[in-house]
Design a protein around this motif. Structure first.
Motif, short mmCIF file in Angstrom:
data_model
loop_
_atom_site.label_atom_id
_atom_site.label_comp_id
_atom_site.label_asym_id
_atom_site.label_seq_id
_atom_site.Cartn_x
_atom_site.Cartn_y
_atom_site.Cartn_z
N TYR A 1 8.92 93.91 36.11
CA TYR A 1 8.20 92.95 36.93
C TYR A 1 8.35 93.28 38.40
O TYR A 1 9.41 93.69 38.85
N MET A 2 7.24 93.12 39.13
CA MET A 2 7.25 93.21 40.59
C MET A 2 6.50 91.99 41.11
O MET A 2 5.41 91.68 40.62
N SER A 3 7.08 91.32 42.08
CA SER A 3 6.43 90.14 42.63
C SER A 3 5.12 90.53 43.30
O SER A 3 4.88 91.69 43.65
N TYR A 4 4.27 89.54 43.48
CA TYR A 4 2.93 89.77 44.03
C TYR A 4 2.99 90.48 45.38
O TYR A 4 2.24 91.43 45.62
N ASP A 5 3.88 90.04 46.26
CA ASP A 5 3.94 90.68 47.58
C ASP A 5 4.41 92.12 47.51
O ASP A 5 3.97 92.97 48.28
N GLN B 1 3.72 94.10 44.89
CA GLN B 1 2.51 94.77 44.40
C GLN B 1 1.52 95.02 45.53
O GLN B 1 0.91 96.09 45.61
N GLN B 2 1.37 94.04 46.42
CA GLN B 2 0.46 94.19 47.55
C GLN B 2 0.90 95.31 48.49
O GLN B 2 0.08 96.07 48.98
N LYS B 3 2.21 95.41 48.75
CA LYS B 3 2.71 96.48 49.61
C LYS B 3 2.40 97.85 49.00
O LYS B 3 2.01 98.77 49.70
N ILE B 4 2.58 97.97 47.71
CA ILE B 4 2.29 99.24 47.04
C ILE B 4 0.80 99.55 47.10
O ILE B 4 0.40 100.67 47.43
N THR B 5 -0.01 98.55 46.83
CA THR B 5 -1.47 98.74 46.91
C THR B 5 -1.88 99.12 48.32
O THR B 5 -2.69 100.04 48.51
#
Length: 91
Positions: A70-74, A76-80
């Motif tokens: 699991y990775m939190s939404y924020d 995931q956003q940093k990676i994206t």
């Protein structure tokens, strides 16, 4: 993540060696990509930031206990954003 005597990220490897079946979910205020990458590299099963709400934290715990990552939404956003903003890739 940061402790007075070092980084708790470095402890993940020790936990992994002494108890390989233990599931590890990092809860941190640090959402820097290098820290996240290091945590997963050391054996973390998930990474969630302190800005996550109760429901997301419970979801993360449940998924990690069920053998998923699991990775939190924020996070995931940093990676994206790393891919889309700079055109760079994450190793």
């Amino acid at each position: 993540v940061m402790l007075s005597d070092g980084s708790s990220i470095d402890s993940i490897e020790t936990f992994r060696q002494s108890s390989p079946a233990t599931r590890i979910l990092v809860l941190s205020g640090n959402a820097e990509l290098h820290t996240i990458k290091k945590a997963f590299g050391k054996g973390a099963n998930g990474y969630i930031t302190k800005t996550a709400g109760y429901e997301e934290i419970m979801k993360a715990i449940s998924l990690v206990l069920d053998g998923k990552s699991y990775m939190s939404y924020d996070v995931q956003q940093k990676i994206t954003n790393q891919f889309t903003d700079t055109g760079n890739s994450i190793e």
